[in-house]
Design a protein around this motif. Structure first.
Motif, PDB file in Angstrom:
ATOM      1  N   GLY A  78       0.834  -1.193   0.000  1.00 40.93           N
ATOM      2  CA  GLY A  78       0.000   0.000   0.000  1.00 40.93           C
ATOM      3  C   GLY A  78       0.866   1.239   0.000  1.00 40.93           C
ATOM      4  O   GLY A  78       2.084   1.175  -0.174  1.00 40.93           O
ATOM      5  N   ILE A  79       0.240   2.401   0.220  1.00 47.64           N
ATOM      6  CA  ILE A  79       0.954   3.671   0.280  1.00 47.64           C
ATOM      7  C   ILE A  79       0.493   4.416   1.519  1.00 47.64           C
ATOM      8  O   ILE A  79      -0.705   4.595   1.750  1.00 47.64           O
ATOM      9  N   GLY A  80       1.442   4.853   2.336  1.00 48.29           N
ATOM     10  CA  GLY A  80       1.114   5.622   3.527  1.00 48.29           C
ATOM     11  C   GLY A  80       2.223   6.591   3.839  1.00 48.29           C
ATOM     12  O   GLY A  80       3.360   6.434   3.372  1.00 48.29           O
ATOM     13  N   ALA A  81       1.912   7.595   4.643  1.00 46.95           N
ATOM     14  CA  ALA A  81       2.899   8.599   5.011  1.00 46.95           C
ATOM     15  C   ALA A  81       2.960   8.744   6.523  1.00 46.95           C
ATOM     16  O   ALA A  81       1.948   8.588   7.217  1.00 46.95           O
ATOM     17  N   GLY A  82       4.151   9.029   7.025  1.00 46.87           N
ATOM     18  CA  GLY A  82       4.354   9.323   8.439  1.00 46.87           C
ATOM     19  C   GLY A  82       4.922  10.721   8.565  1.00 46.87           C
ATOM     20  O   GLY A  82       5.794  11.117   7.793  1.00 46.87           O
ATOM     21  N   VAL A  83       4.421  11.481   9.529  1.00 46.19           N
ATOM     22  CA  VAL A  83       4.845  12.865   9.721  1.00 46.19           C
ATOM     23  C   VAL A  83       5.361  13.036  11.148  1.00 46.19           C
ATOM     24  O   VAL A  83       4.685  12.654  12.110  1.00 46.19           O
ATOM     25  N   VAL A  84       6.559  13.594  11.277  1.00 48.50           N
ATOM     26  CA  VAL A  84       7.134  13.885  12.589  1.00 48.50           C
ATOM     27  C   VAL A  84       7.348  15.390  12.656  1.00 48.50           C
ATOM     28  O   VAL A  84       8.090  15.963  11.856  1.00 48.50           O
ATOM     29  N   VAL A  85       6.687  16.032  13.611  1.00 44.63           N
ATOM     30  CA  VAL A  85       6.779  17.481  13.790  1.00 44.63           C
ATOM     31  C   VAL A  85       7.294  17.755  15.204  1.00 44.63           C
ATOM     32  O   VAL A  85       6.729  17.260  16.181  1.00 44.63           O
ATOM     33  N   GLY A  86       8.364  18.526  15.300  1.00 40.35           N
ATOM     34  CA  GLY A  86       8.923  18.833  16.604  1.00 40.35           C
ATOM     35  C   GLY A  86       9.367  17.601  17.370  1.00 40.35           C
ATOM     36  O   GLY A  86       9.320  17.567  18.603  1.00 40.35           O
ATOM     37  N   GLY A  87       9.788  16.565  16.661  1.00 43.14           N
ATOM     38  CA  GLY A  87      10.263  15.340  17.298  1.00 43.14           C
ATOM     39  C   GLY A  87       9.176  14.379  17.709  1.00 43.14           C
ATOM     40  O   GLY A  87       9.462  13.314  18.246  1.00 43.14           O
ATOM     41  N   GLU A  88       7.909  14.723  17.453  1.00 49.55           N
ATOM     42  CA  GLU A  88       6.782  13.869  17.831  1.00 49.55           C
ATOM     43  C   GLU A  88       5.990  13.445  16.598  1.00 49.55           C
ATOM     44  O   GLU A  88       5.854  14.217  15.643  1.00 49.55           O
ATOM     45  N   ILE A  89       5.460  12.221  16.641  1.00 46.82           N
ATOM     46  CA  ILE A  89       4.615  11.748  15.541  1.00 46.82           C
ATOM     47  C   ILE A  89       3.332  12.561  15.513  1.00 46.82           C
ATOM     48  O   ILE A  89       2.674  12.757  16.546  1.00 46.82           O
ATOM     49  N   TYR A  90       2.966  13.036  14.322  1.00 47.80           N
ATOM     50  CA  TYR A  90       1.680  13.708  14.168  1.00 47.80           C
ATOM     51  C   TYR A  90       0.679  12.681  13.643  1.00 47.80           C
ATOM     52  O   TYR A  90       0.817  12.178  12.535  1.00 47.80           O
ATOM     53  N   ARG A  91      -0.336  12.379  14.461  1.00 48.91           N
ATOM     54  CA  ARG A  91      -1.284  11.320  14.124  1.00 48.91           C
ATOM     55  C   ARG A  91      -2.647  11.843  13.680  1.00 48.91           C
ATOM     56  O   ARG A  91      -3.482  11.072  13.224  1.00 48.91           O
ATOM     57  N   GLY A  92      -2.896  13.135  13.858  1.00 47.21           N
ATOM     58  CA  GLY A  92      -4.227  13.651  13.582  1.00 47.21           C
ATOM     59  C   GLY A  92      -5.151  13.392  14.763  1.00 47.21           C
ATOM     60  O   GLY A  92      -4.716  12.988  15.846  1.00 47.21           O
ATOM     61  N   ILE A  93      -6.442  13.618  14.574  1.00 45.01           N
ATOM     62  CA  ILE A  93      -7.413  13.497  15.655  1.00 45.01           C
ATOM     63  C   ILE A  93      -7.578  12.064  16.133  1.00 45.01           C
ATOM     64  O   ILE A  93      -7.644  11.781  17.322  1.00 45.01           O
ATOM     65  N   ASP A  94      -7.653  11.118  15.201  1.00 42.58           N
ATOM     66  CA  ASP A  94      -7.892   9.723  15.600  1.00 42.58           C
ATOM     67  C   ASP A  94      -7.011   8.733  14.858  1.00 42.58           C
ATOM     68  O   ASP A  94      -7.386   7.593  14.622  1.00 42.58           O
ATOM     69  N   GLY A  95      -5.809   9.182  14.474  1.00 41.03           N
ATOM     70  CA  GLY A  95      -4.855   8.279  13.838  1.00 41.03           C
ATOM     71  C   GLY A  95      -4.923   8.239  12.327  1.00 41.03           C
ATOM     72  O   GLY A  95      -4.231   7.446  11.704  1.00 41.03           O
ATOM     73  N   GLY A  96      -5.723   9.104  11.736  1.00 38.33           N
ATOM     74  CA  GLY A  96      -5.899   9.052  10.280  1.00 38.33           C
ATOM     75  C   GLY A  96      -4.912   9.870   9.477  1.00 38.33           C
ATOM     76  O   GLY A  96      -4.936   9.821   8.245  1.00 38.33           O
ATOM     77  N   ALA A  97      -4.043  10.621  10.141  1.00 34.97           N
ATOM     78  CA  ALA A  97      -3.083  11.458   9.408  1.00 34.97           C
ATOM     79  C   ALA A  97      -2.140  10.589   8.582  1.00 34.97           C
ATOM     80  O   ALA A  97      -1.713   9.521   9.011  1.00 34.97           O
ATOM     81  N   GLY A  98      -1.828  11.064   7.378  1.00 34.45           N
ATOM     82  CA  GLY A  98      -0.843  10.379   6.548  1.00 34.45           C
ATOM     83  C   GLY A  98      -1.384   9.311   5.622  1.00 34.45           C
ATOM     84  O   GLY A  98      -0.612   8.676   4.898  1.00 34.45           O
ATOM     85  N   ASP A  99      -2.697   9.104   5.602  1.00 35.92           N
ATOM     86  CA  ASP A  99      -3.251   8.026   4.778  1.00 35.92           C
ATOM     87  C   ASP A  99      -3.409   8.485   3.328  1.00 35.92           C
ATOM     88  O   ASP A  99      -4.512   8.475   2.764  1.00 35.92           O
ATOM     89  N   ILE A 100      -2.283   8.869   2.709  1.00 39.71           N
ATOM     90  CA  ILE A 100      -2.343   9.479   1.381  1.00 39.71           C
ATOM     91  C   ILE A 100      -2.667   8.479   0.271  1.00 39.71           C
ATOM     92  O   ILE A 100      -2.986   8.869  -0.842  1.00 39.71           O
ATOM     93  N   GLY A 101      -2.573   7.181   0.571  1.00 40.42           N
ATOM     94  CA  GLY A 101      -2.876   6.174  -0.444  1.00 40.42           C
ATOM     95  C   GLY A 101      -4.321   6.220  -0.907  1.00 40.42           C
ATOM     96  O   GLY A 101      -4.650   5.648  -1.955  1.00 40.42           O
ATOM     97  N   HIS A 102      -5.168   6.910  -0.148  1.00 40.49           N
ATOM     98  CA  HIS A 102      -6.583   6.962  -0.518  1.00 40.49           C
ATOM     99  C   HIS A 102      -7.032   8.349  -0.944  1.00 40.49           C
ATOM    100  O   HIS A 102      -8.227   8.654  -0.950  1.00 40.49           O
TER     101      HIS A 102
END
Length: 410
Positions: A221-245
């Protein structure tokens, strides 16, 4: 830091980060008295979380420096892919003590998969020379969206049967049944999306000064992970980075595993390219099969990978414009020259020059170990964060005051 903030857990963080590694430096950083610093360090020493080492002499007696004892416990980690799993035992500094890769089908469902992991963890601990009770936590990397707080996989397109399954509870049960007693009750089990954990590991390993780091994993599949200020950015409920869709408007004919048409993953993922190669009479079952054809220099695979890179670059032009990262890392089965060339072509063509002027576009440095490393780091950072560390210290001291109870492993 004010004195009332400087608990034993906060002192531990200062020591672990290297901000303050002597008693004097801790007093200066926290504003605490010498006796209070000594009392809180005593808590950490009783837990066996700290050790002394000789400092550098400047002419007089060398100062005693404090350091986190990374050998007092271990972390188990597993990175799940669609057709195999990687497992490892780590010390608390992230050093691999034992590692193995095993065939495993995610589509067999969570119960079977988690039991198999537990069965493999036992021999792996033996290989590392570590008792099962020394395990302080388990970290899992999975190729699907994760509600991190709940510890559950949520509506994963390529993980049938995993939606809202109680992974934490079942992993604990399987570990206790197949491996042995645990170091804490309940045993911490943490899981996150694979791209998130890969991004976390890669940023910590090679780009600690990068305040905004973006990793894109292109495998089955295709997915993205984002780290901002040394911390994982997950969004409100873990949906951040799901660029495959994200939908491609000109490919409404492409059916995705999620049930929608036109998703990026349906056009440019390893699974999509495997299907395209198979249609050309070149067998490939998954992203790893495509990778093998690319390694062999198969012209059809090279052409398709470059075109897939262009489609991903088309989407990333918007993502990069929104996030303005300092590093864009391409990882996964397709992270080779043809795919990367395609990404760069469209990215630099579509994104504004201001957005890409300071952008590094690179490939993975940790390779196949990135997800494992990130999973282990996630557990360590969670367990030894100041508030969590203080709670664990309080629990250990409460147990030690009960003469009929053994405090067990730390």
């Amino acid at each position: 830091m004010t004195g009332n903030q400087a608990s034993a857990g906060h002192l531990l963080r200062l020591i672990r980060t290297g901000e303050a590694t002597t008693r004097g430096e801790l007093q200066e950083a926290t504003g605490l008295s010498r006796s209070t610093v000594g009392h809180r360090l005593d808590q950490l020493f009783r837990a066996e979380w700290l050790r002394d080492r000789a400092g550098i002499s400047t002419g007089g007696r060398p100062s005693t420096r404090l350091e986190f004892d990374a050998a007092h416990a271990v972390v188990l980690a597993a990175a799940l892919e669609t057709r195999h799993a990687r497992l490892a035992v780590f010390d608390l500094a992230g050093t691999v003590l034992a590692e193995r890769t095993e065939p495993l089908l995610l589509e067999d469902g969570p119960d079977k998969v988690l039991v198999r992991l537990a069965e493999w963890f036992g021999p792996l601990l033996a290989e590392a020379g570590t008792a099962p009770g020394k395990v302080c936590g388990i970290g899992l990397s999975v190729p699907g969206p994760v509600d991190w707080e709940a510890g559950q996989v949520v509506q994963p397109p390529i993980m049938p049967g995993w939606d809202r399954y109680p992974v934490r509870r079942r992993m604990r049960e399987a570990y206790a049944e197949h491996v042995g007693p645990v170091s804490s009750d309940p045993l911490p089990v943490l899981l996150d999306n694979d791209a998130n954990l890969m991004a976390y590991a890669e940023q910590r390993a090679g780009f600690r000064d990068c305040g905004a780091f973006l990793l894109v994993k292109v495998s089955t599949g295709i997915g993205a992970g984002v780290v901002v200020g040394g911390e994982i950015y997950r969004g409100i409920d873990g949906g951040a980075g799901d660029i495959g869709h994200i939908r491609l408007p000109d490919r409404t004919d492409a059916l995705c595993k999620c049930g929608s048409f036109g998703c990026l993953a349906a056009v440019a993922s390893g699974r999509a390219l495997a299907g395209q190669l198979s249609a050309l009479g070149i067998p490939a079952a998954s992203g790893s099969g495509v990778r093998e054809h690319l390694a062999a220099g198969r012209p059809e695979a090279v052409r398709l990978a470059r075109e897939a890179g262009r489609r991903v670059g088309e989407v990333l032009a918007t993502v990069v414009t929104l996030l303005n990262p300092g590093v864009l890392m391409i990882a996964g089965d397709l992270a080779g020259a043809p795919f990367l060339t395609g990404v760069r072509e469209l990215l630099y063509q579509r994104a504004m020059p201001r957005t890409t002027a300071n952008l590094q576009v690179v490939t993975s440095s940790l390779g196949e170990r990135a997800g494992l490393t990130g999973a282990a780091a996630m557990v360590v950072e969670h367990l030894y964060a100041p508030d969590r560390a203080d709670a664990r210290l309080a629990a250990l001291e409460s147990v030690s005051r009960e003469p009929h109870l053994s405090p067990g492993p730390r």
